[in-house]
Write an enzyme that holds these catalytic residues in place. Sequence first.
Site, PDB file in Angstrom:
ATOM      1  CG  HIS A  69      -1.358  17.431 -22.838  1.00  0.00           C
ATOM      2  ND1 HIS A  69      -0.890  18.652 -22.935  1.00  0.00           N
ATOM      3  CD2 HIS A  69      -0.366  16.394 -22.442  1.00  0.00           C
ATOM      4  CE1 HIS A  69       0.596  18.293 -22.396  1.00  0.00           C
ATOM      5  NE2 HIS A  69       0.805  17.124 -22.156  1.00  0.00           N
ATOM      6  NE  ARG A 103      -3.876  -2.045   2.087  1.00  0.00           N
ATOM      7  CZ  ARG A 103      -3.655  -3.193   2.659  1.00  0.00           C
ATOM      8  NH1 ARG A 103      -2.654  -3.553   3.477  1.00  0.00           N
ATOM      9  NH2 ARG A 103      -4.782  -4.497   2.646  1.00  0.00           N
ATOM     10  CE  LYS A 160       3.411  18.016 -13.435  1.00  0.00           C
ATOM     11  NZ  LYS A 160       3.310  17.068 -14.386  1.00  0.00           N
ATOM     12  NE  ARG A 169      -1.035  17.084 -11.947  1.00  0.00           N
ATOM     13  CZ  ARG A 169      -0.456  16.237 -11.241  1.00  0.00           C
ATOM     14  NH1 ARG A 169      -0.673  16.210  -9.876  1.00  0.00           N
ATOM     15  NH2 ARG A 169       0.495  15.639 -11.848  1.00  0.00           N
ATOM     16  CE  LYS A 199      -2.304  14.014 -13.606  1.00  0.00           C
ATOM     17  NZ  LYS A 199      -2.965  14.703 -14.799  1.00  0.00           N
ATOM     18  CD  GLU A 215      -5.892  16.734 -13.987  1.00  0.00           C
ATOM     19  OE1 GLU A 215      -4.588  16.523 -14.123  1.00  0.00           O
ATOM     20  OE2 GLU A 215      -6.690  15.934 -14.647  1.00  0.00           O
ATOM     21  CD  GLU A 230       4.397  18.064 -21.964  1.00  0.00           C
ATOM     22  OE1 GLU A 230       3.674  19.030 -21.429  1.00  0.00           O
ATOM     23  OE2 GLU A 230       3.790  17.086 -22.418  1.00  0.00           O
ATOM     24  CG  ASN A 287      -4.101  17.878 -18.678  1.00  0.00           C
ATOM     25  OD1 ASN A 287      -3.224  17.419 -18.929  1.00  0.00           O
ATOM     26  ND2 ASN A 287      -5.039  17.961 -17.984  1.00  0.00           N
ATOM     27  CG  HIS A 310       3.475  13.176 -24.580  1.00  0.00           C
ATOM     28  ND1 HIS A 310       2.007  12.794 -24.423  1.00  0.00           N
ATOM     29  CD2 HIS A 310       3.674  14.077 -23.762  1.00  0.00           C
ATOM     30  CE1 HIS A 310       1.671  13.688 -23.520  1.00  0.00           C
ATOM     31  NE2 HIS A 310       2.428  14.686 -23.323  1.00  0.00           N
ATOM     32  CG  HIS A 353      -3.693  12.858 -23.936  1.00  0.00           C
ATOM     33  ND1 HIS A 353      -4.117  13.483 -23.026  1.00  0.00           N
ATOM     34  CD2 HIS A 353      -2.340  12.537 -23.637  1.00  0.00           C
ATOM     35  CE1 HIS A 353      -3.131  13.525 -21.925  1.00  0.00           C
ATOM     36  NE2 HIS A 353      -2.122  13.069 -22.531  1.00  0.00           N
TER      37      HIS A 353
END
Length: 352
Positions: A238, A113, A217, A231, A135, A227, A177, A235, A254, A242
């Site tokens: 994106h 965990r 960031k 946040r 993330k 998010e 980015e 994106n 990417h 994506h």
Amino acid sequence: MNEISVHAEIDYKVRVGQEWLPFLQSVRTDHTKVLVVAPENVVQLAGLTELSSRFNFDLFIAPDGEAQKNFTTVEQLWKKLGSLEFGRLDAIVGIGGGATTDLAGFVAATWLRGIAWYAIPTTLAGMVDAAVGGKTGINTEAGKNLVGSFYSPRAVCEDLTWLDSLSDRDFAAGLAEVIKTGYIRDTSILRTLHEFRDIKEARRHSLELVAKSVAVKADVVSSDFKEGKLREILNFGHTLGHAIEKSADFQLRHGEAVSIGLHFAALLSEPALDFPPSETAKLKALLDKFGLPTHIDHQRFPWDQLLGLMAGDKKSRDGRIRFIGLTSVGHPAWIESADSDLLQATYERIAE
Ligand code: GLY
């Protein structure tokens, strides 16, 4: 070295410009056992096999690229942790690009965990984006990054000498980015990038570019780790990016897919948010200078296909596709329910 703090479920530092080997040695002394996860190319480049016996850490060699971020690799890693009898005082270190740090973080989040993990990103995209912000996750049949956890590393070590091993194409993909970060917050990044003649000059200023991008960031993530809303500005570019990445079956970097997405989002912002067309032209010029794509082949990426992928994206809400746009440079805003004719007309401006 620049130390940048992130406040999330734990507080940690991103150390931009720190040498990775002394960092790894200090992690080694702080934990009973350490498992380093790295793809084959990084293992070779850094001589990790030899270092693992010298410094007494275990090594898991992952497949290169996006292929490592799947359940098969996770299962192999869980087996390895079981056979090593990994406990709560032990730690995982991910050394590689975003796929590796996402994978290493996810395995750390799920073992017992949650055990300690550290990130040593080796790509520009990893340094300015993937390794910062907690993330973690893997790709499944259902889609990219749908299985994961917000789980912060104990520290991130960003040794810029890794960047020398990147091709110009990979470095430029990371710059997409960096450019995004300039547009959503720190416009000084854009002034600097406009001054550079070419990618070589950008490479020479990696420290400044990485430190400024990480600072943005870190600030965004520290305000909205999970998010809730803010946040989402990360994106920018994106939503379409994506869909293009997925449609290209991950054959595009990417950052390359994001580059097209940035151009699209700026064009969409013109009617939706009164973003000045002259600024979209400047954004395109910047992407062009670093050899990043801004248009797509309409036969390879038909609109209906991209639209379907965007509607299925985890960030769409109630089937509504949401974009991050710009009201002006440095000021992002949400475009919640763009008219489908407007979306298609904007696509036609980037299709060739
Ligand atoms: N890559 C976007 C984020 O970390 O939220």
